[in-house]
Motif scaffolding. Structure first.
Motif, PDB file in Angstrom:
ATOM      1  N   HIS A 278       0.365  -0.892   3.087  1.00 30.59           N
ATOM      2  CA  HIS A 278       0.349  -0.934   1.402  1.00 30.59           C
ATOM      3  C   HIS A 278       0.296   0.304   0.683  1.00 30.59           C
ATOM      4  O   HIS A 278      -0.948   0.446   0.231  1.00 30.59           O
ATOM      5  CB  HIS A 278      -0.427  -2.030   1.036  1.00 30.59           C
ATOM      6  CG  HIS A 278      -0.233  -3.292   1.633  1.00 30.59           C
ATOM      7  ND1 HIS A 278       0.680  -4.317   1.626  1.00 30.59           N
ATOM      8  CD2 HIS A 278      -1.343  -3.598   2.877  1.00 30.59           C
ATOM      9  CE1 HIS A 278       0.585  -5.063   2.486  1.00 30.59           C
ATOM     10  NE2 HIS A 278      -0.542  -4.883   3.168  1.00 30.59           N
ATOM     11  N   PHE A 279       1.255   1.266   0.746  1.00 33.33           N
ATOM     12  CA  PHE A 279       0.978   2.623   0.019  1.00 33.33           C
ATOM     13  C   PHE A 279       1.069   2.553  -1.371  1.00 33.33           C
ATOM     14  O   PHE A 279       2.035   2.174  -1.992  1.00 33.33           O
ATOM     15  CB  PHE A 279       2.063   3.505   0.631  1.00 33.33           C
ATOM     16  CG  PHE A 279       1.889   4.905   0.049  1.00 33.33           C
ATOM     17  CD1 PHE A 279       1.082   5.630   0.346  1.00 33.33           C
ATOM     18  CD2 PHE A 279       2.955   5.243  -0.707  1.00 33.33           C
ATOM     19  CE1 PHE A 279       0.856   6.857  -0.155  1.00 33.33           C
ATOM     20  CE2 PHE A 279       2.740   6.622  -1.158  1.00 33.33           C
ATOM     21  CZ  PHE A 279       1.533   7.410  -0.778  1.00 33.33           C
ATOM     22  N   ASP A 280      -0.013   3.071  -2.010  1.00 33.69           N
ATOM     23  CA  ASP A 280      -0.076   3.284  -3.428  1.00 33.69           C
ATOM     24  C   ASP A 280       0.069   4.549  -3.709  1.00 33.69           C
ATOM     25  O   ASP A 280      -1.037   5.449  -3.734  1.00 33.69           O
ATOM     26  CB  ASP A 280      -1.378   2.657  -3.927  1.00 33.69           C
ATOM     27  CG  ASP A 280      -1.223   2.688  -5.437  1.00 33.69           C
ATOM     28  OD1 ASP A 280      -0.785   3.337  -6.219  1.00 33.69           O
ATOM     29  OD2 ASP A 280      -2.526   2.300  -6.059  1.00 33.69           O
ATOM     30  N   PRO A 281       0.972   5.432  -4.270  1.00 35.87           N
ATOM     31  CA  PRO A 281       1.281   6.649  -4.379  1.00 35.87           C
ATOM     32  C   PRO A 281       0.080   6.927  -5.756  1.00 35.87           C
ATOM     33  O   PRO A 281      -0.345   8.409  -5.512  1.00 35.87           O
ATOM     34  CB  PRO A 281       2.534   6.853  -5.118  1.00 35.87           C
ATOM     35  CG  PRO A 281       3.276   5.661  -4.905  1.00 35.87           C
ATOM     36  CD  PRO A 281       2.406   4.582  -4.570  1.00 35.87           C
ATOM     37  N   ALA A 282      -0.515   6.338  -6.295  1.00 33.39           N
ATOM     38  CA  ALA A 282      -1.684   6.886  -7.240  1.00 33.39           C
ATOM     39  C   ALA A 282      -2.907   6.977  -6.628  1.00 33.39           C
ATOM     40  O   ALA A 282      -3.826   7.650  -6.921  1.00 33.39           O
ATOM     41  CB  ALA A 282      -1.515   6.027  -8.471  1.00 33.39           C
ATOM     42  N   HIS A 283      -3.090   6.108  -5.789  1.00 31.56           N
ATOM     43  CA  HIS A 283      -4.286   5.894  -5.001  1.00 31.56           C
ATOM     44  C   HIS A 283      -4.215   5.895  -3.436  1.00 31.56           C
ATOM     45  O   HIS A 283      -4.456   4.905  -2.888  1.00 31.56           O
ATOM     46  CB  HIS A 283      -5.183   4.784  -5.503  1.00 31.56           C
ATOM     47  CG  HIS A 283      -5.439   4.840  -6.834  1.00 31.56           C
ATOM     48  ND1 HIS A 283      -6.250   5.786  -7.524  1.00 31.56           N
ATOM     49  CD2 HIS A 283      -4.797   4.120  -7.741  1.00 31.56           C
ATOM     50  CE1 HIS A 283      -6.439   5.328  -8.788  1.00 31.56           C
ATOM     51  NE2 HIS A 283      -5.240   4.398  -8.937  1.00 31.56           N
ATOM     52  N   PRO A 284      -3.562   7.048  -2.725  1.00 32.19           N
ATOM     53  CA  PRO A 284      -3.349   6.932  -1.265  1.00 32.19           C
ATOM     54  C   PRO A 284      -4.703   6.802  -0.766  1.00 32.19           C
ATOM     55  O   PRO A 284      -5.794   7.361  -1.013  1.00 32.19           O
ATOM     56  CB  PRO A 284      -2.752   8.421  -1.164  1.00 32.19           C
ATOM     57  CG  PRO A 284      -3.079   9.196  -2.315  1.00 32.19           C
ATOM     58  CD  PRO A 284      -3.385   8.129  -3.379  1.00 32.19           C
ATOM     59  N   SER A 285      -4.793   5.817   0.241  1.00 33.34           N
ATOM     60  CA  SER A 285      -5.925   5.651   0.999  1.00 33.34           C
ATOM     61  C   SER A 285      -5.583   5.484   2.534  1.00 33.34           C
ATOM     62  O   SER A 285      -4.699   4.658   2.745  1.00 33.34           O
ATOM     63  CB  SER A 285      -6.697   4.436   0.632  1.00 33.34           C
ATOM     64  OG  SER A 285      -7.799   4.189   1.341  1.00 33.34           O
ATOM     65  N   PRO A 286      -6.310   5.864   3.518  1.00 32.82           N
ATOM     66  CA  PRO A 286      -6.183   5.595   4.792  1.00 32.82           C
ATOM     67  C   PRO A 286      -6.852   4.149   5.412  1.00 32.82           C
ATOM     68  O   PRO A 286      -6.735   4.000   6.403  1.00 32.82           O
ATOM     69  CB  PRO A 286      -6.917   6.689   5.768  1.00 32.82           C
ATOM     70  CG  PRO A 286      -7.986   7.276   4.657  1.00 32.82           C
ATOM     71  CD  PRO A 286      -7.442   6.910   3.080  1.00 32.82           C
ATOM     72  N   SER A 287      -7.133   3.604   4.328  1.00 34.10           N
ATOM     73  CA  SER A 287      -7.675   1.769   4.588  1.00 34.10           C
ATOM     74  C   SER A 287      -6.646   1.031   4.376  1.00 34.10           C
ATOM     75  O   SER A 287      -6.687  -0.183   4.352  1.00 34.10           O
ATOM     76  CB  SER A 287      -8.811   1.796   3.791  1.00 34.10           C
ATOM     77  OG  SER A 287      -8.366   1.514   2.256  1.00 34.10           O
ATOM     78  N   GLN A 288      -5.347   1.551   4.084  1.00 32.09           N
ATOM     79  CA  GLN A 288      -4.269   0.613   3.562  1.00 32.09           C
ATOM     80  C   GLN A 288      -3.418  -0.092   4.813  1.00 32.09           C
ATOM     81  O   GLN A 288      -2.284  -0.380   4.463  1.00 32.09           O
ATOM     82  CB  GLN A 288      -3.467   1.287   2.511  1.00 32.09           C
ATOM     83  CG  GLN A 288      -4.247   1.855   1.302  1.00 32.09           C
ATOM     84  CD  GLN A 288      -3.147   2.641   0.534  1.00 32.09           C
ATOM     85  OE1 GLN A 288      -3.514   2.677  -0.794  1.00 32.09           O
ATOM     86  NE2 GLN A 288      -2.378   3.599   1.026  1.00 32.09           N
ATOM     87  N   TYR A 289      -3.771  -0.071   5.650  1.00 34.62           N
ATOM     88  CA  TYR A 289      -3.052  -0.531   7.031  1.00 34.62           C
ATOM     89  C   TYR A 289      -3.694  -2.012   7.232  1.00 34.62           C
ATOM     90  O   TYR A 289      -4.834  -2.189   7.526  1.00 34.62           O
ATOM     91  CB  TYR A 289      -3.048   0.241   8.306  1.00 34.62           C
ATOM     92  CG  TYR A 289      -2.415   1.475   7.869  1.00 34.62           C
ATOM     93  CD1 TYR A 289      -1.141   1.746   7.913  1.00 34.62           C
ATOM     94  CD2 TYR A 289      -3.249   2.794   7.321  1.00 34.62           C
ATOM     95  CE1 TYR A 289      -0.777   2.926   7.507  1.00 34.62           C
ATOM     96  CE2 TYR A 289      -2.619   3.854   6.936  1.00 34.62           C
ATOM     97  CZ  TYR A 289      -1.161   3.919   7.107  1.00 34.62           C
ATOM     98  OH  TYR A 289      -0.842   5.346   6.892  1.00 34.62           O
ATOM     99  N   LEU A 290      -2.557  -3.008   7.794  1.00 36.21           N
ATOM    100  CA  LEU A 290      -3.120  -4.165   8.618  1.00 36.21           C
ATOM    101  C   LEU A 290      -1.946  -4.036   9.761  1.00 36.21           C
ATOM    102  O   LEU A 290      -0.763  -3.921   9.643  1.00 36.21           O
ATOM    103  CB  LEU A 290      -2.437  -5.601   7.923  1.00 36.21           C
ATOM    104  CG  LEU A 290      -2.385  -6.746   8.507  1.00 36.21           C
ATOM    105  CD1 LEU A 290      -3.984  -6.984   8.909  1.00 36.21           C
ATOM    106  CD2 LEU A 290      -1.842  -7.778   7.816  1.00 36.21           C
TER     107      LEU A 290
END
Length: 244
Positions: A166-178
């Motif tokens: 769930h990639f958010d360009p404004a708030h990239p985070s390495p926690s965004q994976y399922l």
């Protein structure tokens, strides 16, 4: 939220005890001079693959402590940009990247927590080729004993092998994976410093050249253990070490 080092057998007991434990690890670590004048200290456990990385400023004060794991699972791609760490630590800034396929670049951005960013940060710019060793540090992990058990709960057509970012360009985070996939290797490892066990799972799911993720998880989150052919689903932090 799981404190990430817990996934490699380094528990959060209390702030004082954990700080003392990390200081002892740092004292055992090898070090490298960073281009900005500080140092990066790396502690590695040959027995389990667990790793901790510490960055100090040019006055020797520890700026951050980051977990890593020697998974051996590669990601080949190109750098897009560095994001911004919420606490303002430049060594903890996430790296946004695209994956390279055998013929063309695959669509979509990935985001990684780069454990050795202190050394490579200044050399990794937009378009820089990347060779990363990636591990998923698990939160909210669930297991099913087989694909049949998973489908009985989720329906006959439920996807088993998948990676959702769930990639958010404004708030990239390495926690965004399922990730959800079948376990093809499961090992209970023991951190030789703390003597605490954790799990290292090889999971089939679309990612990297092997089409798989390495996932590390707290032993307490898998009280009944894991065997091959089990199905696991977990939110993961994508932690990586950049190879030179």
């Amino acid at each position: 939220m799981v404190w990430l080092p817990e996934c490699i057998g380094i528990p959060l007991v209390s702030r004082a005890i954990t700080s003392a434990r990390l200081a002892e690890l740092a004292a055992q670590a090898g070090s490298d001079q960073r281009p900005d004048g500080g140092r990066m200290f790396t502690w590695f456990d040959d027995a389990s693959g667990a790793c901790m990385v510490f960055n100090t400023d040019d006055h020797g004060v520890v700026a951050c402590a980051q977990p890593a794991f020697n998974s051996g699972f590669d990601f080949n791609g190109r750098a897009v940009t560095w994001g911004q760490d919420l606490d303002g630590c430049r060594y903890c800034d996430p790296l946004v990247a695209i994956e390279l396929g055998t013929v063309s670049e695959r669509p979509g951005n990935y985001v990684f927590h780069i454990s050795n960013a202190g050394l490579v940060r200044d050399d990794v710019k937009e378009g820089t080729p990347l060779d990363l060793i990636v591990t998923g540090f698990a939160e909210n992990i669930q297991t099913w004993e087989s694909a049949d058990a998973f489908r009985r709960e989720h329906g006959h057509d439920a996807h088993i092998s998948m990676t959702a970012a769930h990639f958010d360009p404004a708030h990239p985070s390495p926690s965004q994976y399922l990730i959800t996939g079948e376990v093809f290797n499961a090992e209970r490892r023991r951190n030789s410093f703390t003597n605490i066990e954790f799990w290292a799972l090889s999971v089939t799911a679309p990612f990297g050249t092997q089409g798989a993720w390495m996932v590390v998880a707290r032993d307490e989150d898998l009280p009944w253990g894991v065997t091959t052919s089990a199905i696991v689903s977990a939110n993961v932090w994508a932690c990586a070490a950049a190879m030179s």
